[in-house]
Design a protein around this motif. Structure first.
Motif, short mmCIF file in Angstrom:
data_model
loop_
_atom_site.label_atom_id
_atom_site.label_comp_id
_atom_site.label_asym_id
_atom_site.label_seq_id
_atom_site.Cartn_x
_atom_site.Cartn_y
_atom_site.Cartn_z
N UNK A 181 16.31 -48.92 122.78
CA UNK A 181 16.27 -50.10 121.93
C UNK A 181 17.65 -50.69 121.72
N UNK A 182 17.70 -52.00 121.60
CA UNK A 182 18.96 -52.68 121.34
C UNK A 182 18.68 -53.84 120.39
N UNK A 183 19.56 -54.05 119.44
CA UNK A 183 19.44 -55.17 118.51
C UNK A 183 20.62 -56.10 118.71
N UNK A 184 20.34 -57.40 118.87
CA UNK A 184 21.39 -58.38 119.13
C UNK A 184 21.17 -59.60 118.24
N UNK A 185 22.19 -59.98 117.48
CA UNK A 185 22.14 -61.18 116.66
C UNK A 185 23.10 -62.21 117.23
N UNK A 186 22.62 -63.43 117.43
CA UNK A 186 23.42 -64.51 117.99
C UNK A 186 23.90 -65.40 116.85
N UNK A 187 25.18 -65.37 116.58
CA UNK A 187 25.73 -66.14 115.48
C UNK A 187 25.56 -67.64 115.71
N UNK A 188 25.05 -68.32 114.71
CA UNK A 188 24.88 -69.77 114.79
C UNK A 188 23.60 -70.23 115.45
N UNK A 189 22.85 -69.29 116.04
CA UNK A 189 21.59 -69.67 116.68
C UNK A 189 20.51 -69.89 115.64
N UNK A 190 19.41 -70.47 116.06
CA UNK A 190 18.28 -70.74 115.18
C UNK A 190 17.02 -70.12 115.76
N UNK A 191 15.97 -70.13 114.97
CA UNK A 191 14.72 -69.54 115.43
C UNK A 191 14.18 -70.30 116.64
N UNK A 192 14.28 -71.62 116.63
CA UNK A 192 13.86 -72.43 117.77
C UNK A 192 15.10 -72.91 118.51
N UNK A 193 15.28 -72.44 119.73
CA UNK A 193 16.47 -72.78 120.51
C UNK A 193 16.16 -73.83 121.56
N UNK A 194 17.17 -74.62 121.92
CA UNK A 194 17.03 -75.68 122.92
C UNK A 194 18.39 -75.86 123.60
N UNK A 195 18.38 -76.48 124.76
CA UNK A 195 19.58 -76.50 125.61
C UNK A 195 20.76 -77.21 124.97
N UNK A 196 20.50 -78.19 124.09
CA UNK A 196 21.61 -78.93 123.49
C UNK A 196 22.20 -78.21 122.28
N UNK A 197 21.63 -77.11 121.88
CA UNK A 197 22.12 -76.37 120.70
C UNK A 197 23.49 -75.76 120.99
N UNK A 198 24.42 -75.81 120.02
CA UNK A 198 25.76 -75.26 120.24
C UNK A 198 25.76 -73.78 120.63
N UNK A 199 24.74 -73.03 120.19
CA UNK A 199 24.70 -71.60 120.49
C UNK A 199 23.86 -71.29 121.72
N UNK A 200 23.46 -72.32 122.46
CA UNK A 200 22.58 -72.10 123.62
C UNK A 200 23.20 -71.16 124.64
N UNK A 201 24.48 -71.36 124.94
CA UNK A 201 25.11 -70.52 125.96
C UNK A 201 25.11 -69.05 125.54
N UNK A 202 25.41 -68.79 124.28
CA UNK A 202 25.39 -67.40 123.80
C UNK A 202 23.98 -66.83 123.85
N UNK A 203 23.03 -67.64 123.49
CA UNK A 203 21.61 -67.24 123.51
C UNK A 203 21.18 -66.85 124.93
N UNK A 204 21.45 -67.74 125.88
CA UNK A 204 21.04 -67.49 127.25
C UNK A 204 21.81 -66.31 127.87
N UNK A 205 23.11 -66.25 127.64
CA UNK A 205 23.90 -65.17 128.22
C UNK A 205 23.47 -63.81 127.68
#
Length: 216
Positions: free
Chosen positions: A168-192
């Protein structure tokens, strides 16, 4: 684009038969027919699946059914119990604000009967699981504001399962939201974060996957 049109050809999700179990069946069909639709070079024995929000229960249910093929699971802001919204005092609001507002066609009785709650399957999954969410996020341990669709107690329970799961692994993406989309500032962190997890767990099957120290 290479998937059969019949999976998506109806006037609404599943022609009014939208349900979690229908989702599980569709995704199972896709995995079992990967080579037919994407070519013989696809290693269909090592599939990864992502479950978003209520889709976390669908992903975990599929991983229990196809344990020999699902080699990795990632959950994003996964709801523990969709049933907490679709039955009881929250039910009318859930169907109106979430499903009806999005023109999701479903039979209410069938939908409730065919729910897949993540907490019911998480303990049966043998594949590595990454529990991921945004900060702030409606399903984090301490929401930044009250959210009628979340349950803090059940989210803590799911995190406890993450800690005690085999991999198991737990990962929190700072600045991300529950609903993500490509234009979101945290999208790159989310996808990576997601790509990194699947690269780690779906790498060369001849190489051992060392996840030691990643369970906290």
């Amino acid at each position: 684009e290479r998937l059969p049109d019949r999976l998506f050809a109806d006037g609404g999700p599943n022609q009014g038969r939208y349900s979690h179990r229908q989702h599980v069946a569709e995704r199972r069909w896709i995995i079992e027919n990967l080579c037919e639709n994407f070519g013989p070079n696809v290693d269909a024995s090592r599939a990864g699946i992502l479950g978003d929000s209520a889709g976390g229960g669908v992903a975990l249910a599929l991983a229990t059914e196809l344990s020999e093929r699902i080699a990795s699971v990632a959950l994003w802001g996964s709801a523990l119990r969709t049933s907490q919204w679709s039955t009881g005092p929250k039910a009318d609001s859930f169907f109106q604000e979430v499903l009806d507002a999005r023109r999701v066609l479903c039979d209410r009785r069938t939908f409730v009967l065919e729910l897949c709650d993540a907490i019911d399957f998480v303990g049966q999954v043998t594949a590595p699981i990454m529990f991921t969410c945004g900060v702030p996020d409606p399903y984090t341990l301490v929401p930044t504001k009250p959210d009628k669709w979340s349950s803090i107690g059940e989210q803590i329970e799911l995190m406890r399962c993450a800690v005690h799961s085999r991999y198991g692994k737990v990962l929190a993406i700072k600045g991300a939201e529950h609903t993500m989309y490509m234009e979101h500032p945290a999208w790159r962190s989310y996808i990576s974060g997601l790509i990194g997890w699947f690269a780690e767990t779906l790498g060369d099957p001849g190489e051992a996957v060392d996840l030691s120290g990643e369970s906290n």
